[in-house]
Design an enzyme around this catalytic site. Structure first.
Site, short mmCIF file in Angstrom:
data_model
loop_
_atom_site.label_atom_id
_atom_site.label_comp_id
_atom_site.label_asym_id
_atom_site.label_seq_id
_atom_site.Cartn_x
_atom_site.Cartn_y
_atom_site.Cartn_z
N ASP A 144 -6.98 -3.34 -9.13
CA ASP A 144 -7.79 -4.60 -9.19
C ASP A 144 -8.73 -4.56 -10.06
O ASP A 144 -9.82 -3.94 -9.75
CB ASP A 144 -7.80 -5.18 -7.92
CG ASP A 144 -8.31 -6.77 -8.04
OD1 ASP A 144 -8.61 -7.12 -8.91
OD2 ASP A 144 -8.06 -7.11 -6.66
N HIS B 20 -4.85 -7.46 -9.31
CA HIS B 20 -5.30 -8.47 -8.23
C HIS B 20 -3.97 -9.30 -7.66
O HIS B 20 -4.07 -9.76 -6.67
CB HIS B 20 -6.19 -9.37 -8.96
CG HIS B 20 -6.65 -10.27 -7.95
ND1 HIS B 20 -7.62 -10.05 -7.02
CD2 HIS B 20 -6.53 -11.89 -7.95
CE1 HIS B 20 -8.00 -11.25 -6.28
NE2 HIS B 20 -7.39 -12.15 -6.94
N SER C 79 -8.03 -13.55 -2.11
CA SER C 79 -8.94 -13.89 -3.19
C SER C 79 -10.09 -14.93 -3.04
O SER C 79 -10.95 -14.71 -2.46
CB SER C 79 -7.69 -14.45 -4.38
OG SER C 79 -8.34 -14.69 -5.73
#
Length: 366
Positions: free
Chosen positions: A312, A345, A145
């Site tokens: 995501d 995500h 991330s």
């Protein structure tokens, strides 16, 4: 129980990309496994916005870490082979210097006096730690991330600093949707009267702003598919509903509220603002004369693994494909893995079978 967290003192002064400098700054980190005599088996993990350096349990701290099932003896990131370092990002409130830290020059909490933070600053701090541990080159740099963006900055600013790279659910630059969501999160915090331009305390704390920011985040971290599968349109029992107009009525609302309650007082609001903005500012095009692809092509690695998730919405699969192609442009042998995990995500935190199934053979091949 003792704490496994350690601290590394950064060089003084520590210059910041956007101006200003830090004195007496440090980063918190944890390690697992043993560094080989040749110091060639080190892996560094750079985290997302909110995690601490405690990625997994150990003898000094048996509490489960945020990546517990991924990291350890015999696990996908096998600490029987690898010496693993996880660093808490500069600007965080989990041990590293940030807005919630004490400014040694004044003796007061930095708050908004902390210099403007970039992910390049976080990358340089992590690189100082690696060098301080006597490691000339990482076997692999892993970024999740926001940590994936920090890793790209690290590799760009410190050529030949890693032989391989694992990029997980990240991006070469923030896109409008992600910027818009993070902007709303910051606005929710800033508009809470208790934020008070960063001068809050435990009695007057921006609970409401932080709660809304966290709820917005959780909505984007997961996928619509998962929301339907987990909650559908199930309503709360009458005794579970809030006794006020327009109160929570559906289970999904209660779920978001629970997430927010657990987060609000566990992460510093000013740190959240700084790191969120740093994510928006990051852009690999700065390293490629206005082209993110060119910036990526300037990174030279032997091997890379890029993993993305089809569900995501915060860092969509198209951005993972862009990363893979860009790193190939720099000469790396790149494996690209697209997973259909329903968790969006956040899948890298929970779909250990999928992510571990890609990471384990990649690391085994190094």
């Amino acid at each position: 129980m003792t704490d496994a967290r350690r601290y590394f003192e950064l060089a003084t002064p520590f210059a910041m990309k956007r101006g200003g400098e830090l004195h007496g700054a440090r980063v918190a980190y944890e390690t697992w496994g043993q560094l080989s005599a040749s110091r060639d088996n080190a892996i560094m993990i750079l985290t997302g916005l909110s995690p601490s350096a405690h990625a997994a349990s150990c003898a000094d701290d048996p509490e489960s870490g945020w990546w517990e099932d991924m990291l350890g003896p015999g696990k996908p990131i096998d600490t029987d082979r690898w010496f693993v370092i996880c660093v808490n990002t500069l600007g965080s409130c989990k041990g590293s210097s940030g807005p919630a830290s004490t400014n040694p020059e004044t003796g007061n909490t930095y708050r908004l006096d902390f210099p403007e933070l970039s992910l390049e600053d976080a990358a340089n701090a992590a690189a100082e730690l690696v060098h301080g541990l006597g490691i000339g080159q990482l076997a692999c740099l892993i970024g999740n991330s926001m940590g994936g963006m920090t890793a790209l900055a690290y590799l760009s600013l410190h050529p030949a600093s890693a032989r391989a790279h694992i990029s997980i659910s990240t991006a070469a630059q923030a896109q409008p949707f992600a910027i818009a969501i993070r902007s709303l999160q910051r606005e929710a915090i800033r508009l809470d009267p208790n934020w008070n331009h960063g001068r809050y305390d435990d009695t007057h704390y921006p609970d409401t702003g932080m709660s809304i920011a966290r709820k917005l985040g959780v909505i984007t971290y997961r996928s619509a598919m998962e929301w339907v599968g987990r909650f559908a349109r199930i309503r709360l029992d009458s005794e579970q509903r809030e006794d006020e107009p327009f109160g929570a009525e559906f289970q999904v609302e209660s779920y978001l509220a629970g997430h927010a309650r657990r987060f609000v007082r566990s992460f510093d609001p000013n740190s959240y603002l700084y790191l969120s903005r740093a994510s928006d500012w990051f852009d690999m095009a700065e390293y490629g004369n206005g082209s993110a692809a060119a910036g990526l092509a300037r990174i030279h690695l032997q091997r890379a693994l890029v993993i993305g998730v089809s569900t995501d919405i915060l860092f969509p699969l198209s951005q993972q494909e862009e990363l893979a192609e860009g790193l190939r442009g720099g000469g790396a042998d790149v494996d690209f893995v697209a997973l259909d995990s329903p968790q969006g995500h956040d899948a890298f935190l929970v779909d250990i079978a999928g992510f571990g199934g890609a990471i384990a053979p990649f690391l085994a091949s190094l």
